[in-house]
Design a protein around this motif. Structure first.
Motif, PDB file in Angstrom:
ATOM      1  N   LYS A 170       0.837  -1.211   0.000  1.00 24.65           N
ATOM      2  CA  LYS A 170       0.000   0.000   0.000  1.00 24.65           C
ATOM      3  C   LYS A 170       0.868   1.256   0.000  1.00 24.65           C
ATOM      4  CE  LYS A 170      -4.066  -1.673   2.430  1.00 24.65           C
ATOM      5  NZ  LYS A 170      -4.802  -1.616   3.700  1.00 24.65           N
TER       6      LYS A 170
ATOM      7  N   LYS B 199       1.590   3.906  -3.383  1.00 24.48           N
ATOM      8  CA  LYS B 199       0.898   5.192  -3.279  1.00 24.48           C
ATOM      9  C   LYS B 199       1.582   6.320  -4.019  1.00 24.48           C
ATOM     10  CE  LYS B 199      -1.967   5.510   0.793  1.00 24.48           C
ATOM     11  NZ  LYS B 199      -2.046   5.928   2.165  1.00 24.48           N
ATOM     12  N   ASP B 200       2.746   6.668  -3.552  1.00 29.23           N
ATOM     13  CA  ASP B 200       3.429   7.869  -4.026  1.00 29.23           C
ATOM     14  C   ASP B 200       4.815   7.477  -4.523  1.00 29.23           C
ATOM     15  OD1 ASP B 200       4.125  10.487  -4.481  1.00 29.23           O
ATOM     16  OD2 ASP B 200       4.580  10.937  -2.386  1.00 29.23           O
TER      17      ASP B 200
END
Length: 171
Positions: free
Chosen positions: A32, A36-37
């Motif tokens: 996760k 994400k980024d």
């Protein structure tokens, strides 16, 4: 259309799917965060993974050799070499390309694409083994230093040079 033209045309979905498949090899909580980024400062592992995947995919579109692949794979393999992955788990992300290829490419091109993926997997494994060897040598050298310092404090040995400590690299 030949394989490289089709790959170039479908670069974005290949890279996106391969990145997702690579991130999914991590535990769910880590995946996760990594997915994400891809800002280099907020998520260095995710950014290095995406950049490496794009660089390797760009090599597929050109003529490449084993050395070029190993150099391109270096950032991700170094990261995976120090993590709790077995050798097969560390390079397993490469084989996700085969599944992605099966979903995007015609059956007539799958065999040719699989050969490319196999070359990437071999380069990944070579790079992983080189990284593991470096890690082993670093640990061995540090152990030698610690033992030698303990013997020095006890007055049992004379001063050891850096060359003596790194002697295991010569073989």
């Amino acid at each position: 259309m030949d394989l490289k033209q089709i790959l170039k045309k479908n670069k974005a979905p290949f890279v996106k799917e391969w990145f997702r498949a690579t991130i999914d090899t991590y535990p769910s909580q880590s995946a996760k965060i990594l997915g994400k980024d891809v800002n280099r400062f907020d998520n260095p592992v995710g950014a290095a993974t995406r950049e490496t995947i794009e660089e390797v995919f760009n090599l597929i579109l050109e003529d490449f050799n084993q050395e070029m692949l190993e150099k391109a794979l270096d950032p991700v393999i170094r990261i995976r070499a120090v993590q709790a992955f077995s050798a097969s788990e560390a390079v397993s992300f490469v084989f996700a390309l085969k599944v992605i290829g099966e979903n995007i490419l015609d059956d007539s091109l799958i065999r040719e694409f699989d050969k490319i993926v196999d070359k990437i997997a071999l380069a990944s494994f070579n790079k992983l083994m080189k990284c593991k060897e470096e890690i082993f040598l670093l640990k061995a050298t540090e152990s030698k230093r610690r033992i030698h310092r303990a013997f020095e404090r006890a007055g049992l040995v004379a001063e050891l040079t850096e060359e003596d400590l790194l002697g295991s690299k010569k073989s």
